[in-house]
Scaffold this active site. Structure first.
Site, PDB file in Angstrom:
ATOM      1  N   SER A  25       0.811  -1.289   0.092  1.00  0.00           N
ATOM      2  CA  SER A  25       0.009  -0.059  -0.167  1.00  0.00           C
ATOM      3  C   SER A  25       0.922   1.282   0.016  1.00  0.00           C
ATOM      4  O   SER A  25       1.684   1.167  -0.969  1.00  0.00           O
ATOM      5  CB  SER A  25      -0.929   0.073   1.180  1.00  0.00           C
ATOM      6  OG  SER A  25      -2.227   0.878   0.987  1.00  0.00           O
ATOM      7  N   ASP A  83      -5.685  -3.318  -3.186  1.00  0.00           N
ATOM      8  CA  ASP A  83      -4.586  -3.135  -1.932  1.00  0.00           C
ATOM      9  C   ASP A  83      -4.002  -4.207  -1.283  1.00  0.00           C
ATOM     10  O   ASP A  83      -4.592  -5.317  -0.875  1.00  0.00           O
ATOM     11  CB  ASP A  83      -5.233  -2.325  -0.830  1.00  0.00           C
ATOM     12  CG  ASP A  83      -4.204  -1.428  -0.191  1.00  0.00           C
ATOM     13  OD1 ASP A  83      -3.458  -2.160   0.319  1.00  0.00           O
ATOM     14  OD2 ASP A  83      -4.784  -0.303   0.461  1.00  0.00           O
TER      15      ASP A  83
END
Length: 307
Positions: A54, A168
């Site tokens: 991320s 993600d």
């Protein structure tokens, strides 16, 4: 006459030599990674590779591409108004925001940069939405890989890469120590941005018989626990999504790191910074820097043992 000894060969600097960093996800809290990297550079501690999830992938990639100064300048310049201006709302897609405005900003500095252009090995962790597989991106376009790693479901559009729909990486591996271990790195340091949010997991026996009260409109019943302000219970849709994602990252990271622990774990106290409070970069960077500074001596001792 004894012949002179031949000169010692110069040490060879291998591409992966130095500590390996596992930079965890955490949205706005991830600006702390900038402070971590600044402190390591200041202490002269070499970095052999980075694995990022991320925002950890975003910061790690910019660092290895030599663009950390530009990223820090951008982070410190953010205000609530500027953040809103960077978000391109997309009600008809598979994410609330398209993310193209952010991509355009990255392209100003990283257009055409690939993993082969980086100074050290780098891995971006993403998740494949259709299968749940953990995907390690380590070749090809740097911008595409970073976008995939931070594509928070429901917020940013997924990234389609070679037929895979990626989101993600914090959904599967919030602090990617395992990626560093796979590269056979002798010393792995993890940066966990969620450690102080909830504390250790607990199972609590509780009664469902709670007193009810009525909302201000006189109609909606609210469940209120003793001693707790009823407005604290009204998180709203966004608040519920954010808190749920916080719990997911915290629990998964604890489980993954227990099974594959790093040699050293940094845990900046960032729980008071919300996932979406990107305008608090100054504070997050400072906390990351100070936390790393406090552990530099320990890290140097570990490096001397492995030398």
């Amino acid at each position: 006459m004894v012949p002179p000894e031949p000169p010692l060969p110069e040490p060879v600097q291998r591409k992966g030599q130095g500590i390996a960093l596992a930079l965890g996800g955490g949205a706005a809290r991830g600006w702390a990674h900038i402070g971590v990297l600044r402190a390591l550079d200041e202490a002269g501690i070499p970095i052999g590779m980075i694995a990022g999830t991320s925002i950890g992938a975003l910061v790690g990639g910019c660092y290895l591409a030599g663009k950390l100064d530009e990223l820090e300048e951008f982070a410190r310049s953010l205000t609530k108004r500027r953040i809103f201006g960077l978000l391109d709302i997309n009600f008809g897609g598979s994410g609330l925001f398209g993310g193209m405005k952010l991509t355009a900003r990255m392209q100003e500095h990283l257009e055409g940069v690939t993993f082969d252009d980086l100074s050290k090995p780098f891995v971006c962790v993403a998740a494949e939405i259709r299968t749940g597989h953990e995907i390690w991106l380590s070749s090809g376009s740097l911008i595409t890989a970073m976008r995939a790693s931070y594509a928070l479901p429901g917020v940013f559009e997924p990234v389609v890469c070679n037929g895979r729909v990626l989101v993600d990486g914090a959904l599967v591996n919030p602090v990617p120590v395992s990626a560093c271990r796979a590269y056979e790195q002798p010393l792995v340091m993890a940066v966990n941005l969620h450690y102080d949010l909830f504390g250790r997991a607990a199972v609590i026996k509780h009664s469902a018989d709670l007193p009810q009260t009525v909302d201000e409109d006189g109609r909606t019943p609210l469940v209120v626990e003793k001693g707790q302000n009823q407005r604290d219970q009204r998180l709203g849709i966004t608040g519920v999504m954010v808190e749920a994602f916080n719990i997911i990252q915290d629990r998964i990271s604890r489980a993954r790191m227990a099974g594959d622990p790093p040699d050293l774990s940094l845990q900046p106290k960032l729980g008071h910074i919300g996932l979406t409070e990107f305008h608090r970069a100054d504070e997050a960077i400072k906390l990351g820097y100070e936390t790393t500074q406090a552990r530099v001596g320990e890290l140097q001792r570990l490096m001397s043992v492995l030398a």
